[in-house]
Design a protein around this motif. Structure first.
Motif, PDB file in Angstrom:
ATOM      1  N   GLN A 106       0.840  -1.196   0.000  1.00  0.00           N
ATOM      2  CA  GLN A 106       0.000   0.000   0.000  1.00  0.00           C
ATOM      3  C   GLN A 106       0.873   1.242   0.000  1.00  0.00           C
ATOM      4  OE1 GLN A 106      -2.492  -0.548   3.499  1.00  0.00           O
ATOM      5  NE2 GLN A 106      -4.172  -1.244   2.230  1.00  0.00           N
ATOM      6  N   LEU A 107       0.372   2.270  -0.632  1.00  0.00           N
ATOM      7  CA  LEU A 107       1.014   3.578  -0.575  1.00  0.00           C
ATOM      8  C   LEU A 107       0.167   4.442   0.344  1.00  0.00           C
ATOM      9  CD1 LEU A 107       1.992   4.211  -4.305  1.00  0.00           C
ATOM     10  CD2 LEU A 107       3.293   3.087  -2.495  1.00  0.00           C
ATOM     11  N   VAL A 108       0.773   4.896   1.430  1.00  0.00           N
ATOM     12  CA  VAL A 108       0.049   5.653   2.448  1.00  0.00           C
ATOM     13  C   VAL A 108       0.363   7.132   2.268  1.00  0.00           C
ATOM     14  CG1 VAL A 108      -0.356   5.973   4.898  1.00  0.00           C
ATOM     15  CG2 VAL A 108       0.181   3.692   4.001  1.00  0.00           C
ATOM     16  N   GLU A 109      -0.664   7.906   1.954  1.00  0.00           N
ATOM     17  CA  GLU A 109      -0.508   9.342   1.713  1.00  0.00           C
ATOM     18  C   GLU A 109      -0.966  10.136   2.931  1.00  0.00           C
ATOM     19  OE1 GLU A 109      -1.741   8.845  -2.982  1.00  0.00           O
ATOM     20  OE2 GLU A 109      -3.204   9.133  -1.379  1.00  0.00           O
ATOM     21  N   SER A 110      -0.375  11.289   3.106  1.00  0.00           N
ATOM     22  CA  SER A 110      -0.787  12.187   4.186  1.00  0.00           C
ATOM     23  C   SER A 110      -0.456  13.618   3.800  1.00  0.00           C
ATOM     24  CB  SER A 110      -0.081  11.820   5.487  1.00  0.00           C
ATOM     25  OG  SER A 110       1.321  11.939   5.333  1.00  0.00           O
ATOM     26  N   GLY A 111      -1.086  14.560   4.502  1.00  0.00           N
ATOM     27  CA  GLY A 111      -0.731  15.963   4.332  1.00  0.00           C
ATOM     28  C   GLY A 111      -1.733  16.820   3.592  1.00  0.00           C
ATOM     29  N   GLY A 112      -2.787  16.244   3.071  1.00  0.00           N
ATOM     30  CA  GLY A 112      -3.789  17.051   2.383  1.00  0.00           C
ATOM     31  C   GLY A 112      -4.600  17.873   3.373  1.00  0.00           C
ATOM     32  N   GLY A 113      -5.450  18.737   2.827  1.00  0.00           N
ATOM     33  CA  GLY A 113      -6.297  19.546   3.692  1.00  0.00           C
ATOM     34  C   GLY A 113      -6.790  20.792   3.000  1.00  0.00           C
ATOM     35  N   THR A 157      -5.440  11.906  -1.665  1.00  0.00           N
ATOM     36  CA  THR A 157      -5.652  12.818  -0.552  1.00  0.00           C
ATOM     37  C   THR A 157      -6.176  14.144  -1.103  1.00  0.00           C
ATOM     38  OG1 THR A 157      -4.611  13.823   1.406  1.00  0.00           O
ATOM     39  CG2 THR A 157      -3.244  13.666  -0.570  1.00  0.00           C
ATOM     40  N   GLN A 158      -7.175  14.681  -0.432  1.00  0.00           N
ATOM     41  CA  GLN A 158      -7.847  15.880  -0.930  1.00  0.00           C
ATOM     42  C   GLN A 158      -7.056  17.135  -0.561  1.00  0.00           C
ATOM     43  OE1 GLN A 158     -10.872  16.242  -2.732  1.00  0.00           O
ATOM     44  NE2 GLN A 158     -10.231  18.398  -2.867  1.00  0.00           N
ATOM     45  N   VAL A 159      -6.863  17.995  -1.546  1.00  0.00           N
ATOM     46  CA  VAL A 159      -6.277  19.318  -1.330  1.00  0.00           C
ATOM     47  C   VAL A 159      -7.301  20.341  -1.805  1.00  0.00           C
ATOM     48  CG1 VAL A 159      -4.484  20.926  -2.055  1.00  0.00           C
ATOM     49  CG2 VAL A 159      -3.895  18.546  -1.567  1.00  0.00           C
ATOM     50  N   THR A 160      -7.673  21.240  -0.907  1.00  0.00           N
ATOM     51  CA  THR A 160      -8.637  22.281  -1.241  1.00  0.00           C
ATOM     52  C   THR A 160      -8.017  23.640  -0.945  1.00  0.00           C
ATOM     53  OG1 THR A 160     -10.500  20.835  -0.686  1.00  0.00           O
ATOM     54  CG2 THR A 160     -10.944  23.197  -0.843  1.00  0.00           C
ATOM     55  N   GLU A 191      -6.928  26.841  -8.323  1.00  0.00           N
ATOM     56  CA  GLU A 191      -6.880  25.827  -9.383  1.00  0.00           C
ATOM     57  C   GLU A 191      -6.011  24.627  -9.044  1.00  0.00           C
ATOM     58  OE1 GLU A 191      -6.307  29.122  -9.670  1.00  0.00           O
ATOM     59  OE2 GLU A 191      -4.682  29.549 -11.091  1.00  0.00           O
ATOM     60  N   ASP A 192      -5.326  24.666  -7.912  1.00  0.00           N
ATOM     61  CA  ASP A 192      -4.574  23.501  -7.440  1.00  0.00           C
ATOM     62  C   ASP A 192      -5.480  22.518  -6.679  1.00  0.00           C
ATOM     63  OD1 ASP A 192      -1.886  25.717  -6.644  1.00  0.00           O
ATOM     64  OD2 ASP A 192      -2.004  24.359  -8.363  1.00  0.00           O
ATOM     65  N   THR A 193      -6.713  22.903  -6.466  1.00  0.00           N
ATOM     66  CA  THR A 193      -7.657  22.044  -5.752  1.00  0.00           C
ATOM     67  C   THR A 193      -7.878  20.739  -6.505  1.00  0.00           C
ATOM     68  OG1 THR A 193      -8.803  23.875  -4.696  1.00  0.00           O
ATOM     69  CG2 THR A 193     -10.049  21.841  -4.983  1.00  0.00           C
ATOM     70  N   GLY A 194      -7.916  19.649  -5.754  1.00  0.00           N
ATOM     71  CA  GLY A 194      -8.161  18.349  -6.359  1.00  0.00           C
ATOM     72  C   GLY A 194      -7.742  17.219  -5.443  1.00  0.00           C
ATOM     73  N   VAL A 195      -7.904  16.022  -5.941  1.00  0.00           N
ATOM     74  CA  VAL A 195      -7.425  14.842  -5.213  1.00  0.00           C
ATOM     75  C   VAL A 195      -6.038  14.503  -5.754  1.00  0.00           C
ATOM     76  CG1 VAL A 195      -7.842  12.441  -4.615  1.00  0.00           C
ATOM     77  CG2 VAL A 195      -9.772  14.002  -4.897  1.00  0.00           C
ATOM     78  N   TYR A 196      -5.073  14.403  -4.862  1.00  0.00           N
ATOM     79  CA  TYR A 196      -3.689  14.130  -5.238  1.00  0.00           C
ATOM     80  C   TYR A 196      -3.368  12.670  -4.965  1.00  0.00           C
ATOM     81  CZ  TYR A 196      -2.726  19.060  -6.006  1.00  0.00           C
ATOM     82  OH  TYR A 196      -2.715  20.332  -6.508  1.00  0.00           O
ATOM     83  N   TYR A 197      -2.772  12.024  -5.966  1.00  0.00           N
ATOM     84  CA  TYR A 197      -2.457  10.608  -5.888  1.00  0.00           C
ATOM     85  C   TYR A 197      -0.953  10.372  -5.993  1.00  0.00           C
ATOM     86  CZ  TYR A 197      -7.419  10.008  -7.001  1.00  0.00           C
ATOM     87  OH  TYR A 197      -8.788  10.060  -6.991  1.00  0.00           O
ATOM     88  N   CYS A 198      -0.460   9.550  -5.102  1.00  0.00           N
ATOM     89  CA  CYS A 198       0.926   9.117  -5.153  1.00  0.00           C
ATOM     90  C   CYS A 198       1.052   7.967  -6.158  1.00  0.00           C
ATOM     91  CB  CYS A 198       1.349   8.658  -3.762  1.00  0.00           C
ATOM     92  SG  CYS A 198       2.990   7.961  -3.647  1.00  0.00           S
ATOM     93  N   ASN A 199       2.162   7.914  -6.868  1.00  0.00           N
ATOM     94  CA  ASN A 199       2.374   6.891  -7.900  1.00  0.00           C
ATOM     95  C   ASN A 199       3.814   6.407  -7.868  1.00  0.00           C
ATOM     96  OD1 ASN A 199       3.381   6.746 -11.100  1.00  0.00           O
ATOM     97  ND2 ASN A 199       1.543   5.572 -10.628  1.00  0.00           N
TER      98      ASN A 199
END
Length: 116
Positions: free
Chosen positions: A3-10, A110-113, A88-96
């Motif tokens: 699994q890739l565990v993401e953090s830090g959005g908000g 992870t959601q960035v708003t 315009e940077d708002t969106g869901v960010y995915y690690c790859n």
């Protein structure tokens, strides 16, 4: 199961900063590239930034000079420092993560708003 565990959005105001982190749940061998994609509302997923094993990077023109990608090969982790954020940077960010022999892994997103 890796699994890739993401953090830090908000939620952040325009002009603010966020730092996204992504770490693999176990060691991965033969990584070719690590990076971040995003999907803005109503749009297709797009590359934000990518970093190869040799340290070279590629990023979208819209984030150049504002976002910085970094990786820690020993920890199989990748981070994205996002400064001067815009709505315009708002969106869901995915690690790859892309493997040398083919195949790839994705984080859950992870959601960035960015909004005032």
């Amino acid at each position: 199961q890796l699994q890739l565990v993401e953090s830090g959005g908000g939620l952040v105001q325009p002009g603010g900063s966020l730092r996204l982190s992504c770490e693999a749940s176990r060691m991965i061998s033969s990584i070719y590239a690590m990076g971040w994609f995003r999907r803005a509302p109503g749009k297709q997923r797009e590359l934000v930034a990518m970093i190869l094993t040799d340290g070279s990077t590629n990023s979208a023109d819209s984030v150049k000079g504002r976002f910085t990608i970094a990786r820690d090969n020993a920890k199989n982790s990748v981070s994205l420092q996002m400064n001067s954020l815009k709505p315009e940077d708002t969106g869901v960010y995915y690690c790859n993560i892309v493997l040398i022999r083919g195949g790839e892994y994705w984080g859950q997103g992870t959601q960035v708003t960015v909004s005032s």
